[in-house]
Design a protein around this motif. Structure first.
Motif, short mmCIF file in Angstrom:
data_model
loop_
_atom_site.label_atom_id
_atom_site.label_comp_id
_atom_site.label_asym_id
_atom_site.label_seq_id
_atom_site.Cartn_x
_atom_site.Cartn_y
_atom_site.Cartn_z
N ILE A 9 -0.24 11.01 0.98
CA ILE A 9 0.01 9.58 0.84
C ILE A 9 -0.61 8.77 1.99
O ILE A 9 -1.26 7.75 1.76
CB ILE A 9 1.53 9.31 0.73
CG1 ILE A 9 2.03 9.81 -0.63
CG2 ILE A 9 1.84 7.82 0.91
CD1 ILE A 9 3.52 9.66 -0.85
N ARG A 35 -4.36 8.46 1.64
CA ARG A 35 -4.72 7.61 0.50
C ARG A 35 -4.44 6.14 0.81
O ARG A 35 -5.19 5.24 0.42
CB ARG A 35 -3.94 8.05 -0.72
CG ARG A 35 -4.44 7.43 -2.00
CD ARG A 35 -5.77 8.05 -2.39
NE ARG A 35 -6.41 7.33 -3.47
CZ ARG A 35 -7.50 7.74 -4.09
NH1 ARG A 35 -8.08 8.86 -3.73
NH2 ARG A 35 -8.04 7.04 -5.05
N ALA A 36 -3.33 5.90 1.51
CA ALA A 36 -2.99 4.51 1.87
C ALA A 36 -4.09 3.93 2.78
O ALA A 36 -4.42 2.75 2.68
CB ALA A 36 -1.63 4.47 2.55
N THR A 68 0.94 3.83 -3.07
CA THR A 68 0.41 5.18 -2.89
C THR A 68 1.45 6.22 -3.25
O THR A 68 1.12 7.31 -3.74
CB THR A 68 -0.10 5.38 -1.45
OG1 THR A 68 -0.86 4.25 -1.07
CG2 THR A 68 -0.99 6.60 -1.36
N ARG A 82 0.80 -1.23 0.00
CA ARG A 82 0.00 0.00 0.00
C ARG A 82 0.83 1.28 0.00
O ARG A 82 0.58 2.20 -0.77
CB ARG A 82 -0.91 0.03 1.23
CG ARG A 82 -2.26 -0.58 1.00
CD ARG A 82 -3.18 -0.40 2.19
NE ARG A 82 -2.55 -0.77 3.44
CZ ARG A 82 -2.42 0.04 4.48
NH1 ARG A 82 -2.88 1.27 4.43
NH2 ARG A 82 -1.84 -0.37 5.60
N TRP A 127 1.05 6.49 -6.88
CA TRP A 127 -0.17 7.26 -7.14
C TRP A 127 0.11 8.76 -7.03
O TRP A 127 -0.26 9.54 -7.93
CB TRP A 127 -1.24 6.84 -6.12
CG TRP A 127 -2.40 7.75 -5.98
CD1 TRP A 127 -3.52 7.80 -6.76
CD2 TRP A 127 -2.58 8.78 -4.98
NE1 TRP A 127 -4.38 8.79 -6.32
CE2 TRP A 127 -3.82 9.40 -5.23
CE3 TRP A 127 -1.81 9.22 -3.90
CZ2 TRP A 127 -4.31 10.44 -4.45
CZ3 TRP A 127 -2.30 10.26 -3.11
CH2 TRP A 127 -3.53 10.85 -3.38
#
Ligand code: COA
Length: 197
Positions: free
Chosen positions: A51, A54-55, A37, A33, A40
């Protein structure tokens, strides 16, 4: 459009600079993850301060039904790209947003798609590795794993590499110019039928 008709064996099966593309399960995605991320954020141009949040969101997504995920790794184990998605259904933020927008737009075609489809939630390649066929391989591998007849997604409604990729895969534009409640930019909704699987 069938899965087989958009697969391009020349690229999909090519070693392509030692990049390995394959499906992973939710446990493996959980382990990746933070790294995913980071990709991403760099691919989308978002600040690294986003981050952690989002993770956490990816962790929530791990519980969604029929999760499918694929990764691209270099030979030294470095993650260079990933994609994942799950069955789209009421109660999920994205599904409910798109459903509401489709209702307000009177877009019956999109409402029909939403009734039975998978969502491609994320697809990203590290910026310095883009343009080498990795995104296409990830997308093809992801679509090949999907236990549903349709896949839909949203992407910024502008001439990006992502839009070129989706159109090259044979995806159809189901709705242009959707503005989500969390983002001022217009988004386009694309979809693909996986009828021959
Ligand atoms: C979109 C993305 C995943 C594509 O991955 P990629 O590895 O760069 O793409 P590929 O090299 O596999 O190219 C696939 C297709 O994308 C398109 N494409 C790739 N780079 C492009 C570019 N710079 N300009 C226009 N089209 C481009 C082409 O249509 C290409 O088709 P082809 O296979 O016939 O050559 C990647 O560019 C990315 O991570 N972008 C930023 C994040 C993002 O937008 N994610 C999608 C959010 S919805």
């Amino acid at each position: 459009m069938s899965v087989r008709s958009f697969l391009r064996p020349d690229r999909a099966r090519r070693p392509d600079g030692q990049i390995t593309v394959g499906a992973i399960d939710a446990v493996r995605l959980d382990a990746l993850r933070e790294e995913a991320t980071g990709i991403w954020a760099s691919a989308m141009g978002y600040p690294s301060s986003l981050i952690a949040t989002r993770a956490s969101l990816i962790r929530q997504h791990l519980r969604e039904p029929d999760l499918r995920a694929v990764t691209a790794h270099e030979s030294d184990g470095t993650l260079v790209g990933f994609a994942y998605g799950y069955r789209s259904q009421p109660g999920q933020w994205w599904h409910d947003e798109v459903h509401g927008l489709a209702e307000r737009a009177g877009n019956g075609v999109l409402l029909d798609w939403l009734a039975d489809c998978h969502e491609l939630c994320e697809l990203h390649v590290r910026p310095h590795q883009q343009g080498r066929g990795i995104g296409r391989r990830l997308a093809e591998e992801f679509l090949a794993t999907i236990p549903a007849r349709r896949v839909i997604l949203s992407t910024p409604d502008s001439p990006t590499a992502a839009v070129s990729l989706y159109e090259a895969l044979g995806m159809q534009l189901l709705a242009p110019g959707f503005v989500f409640s969390t983002d001022a930019r217009p988004f386009a909704i694309y979809g693909i039928e996986l009828t021959a699987r």
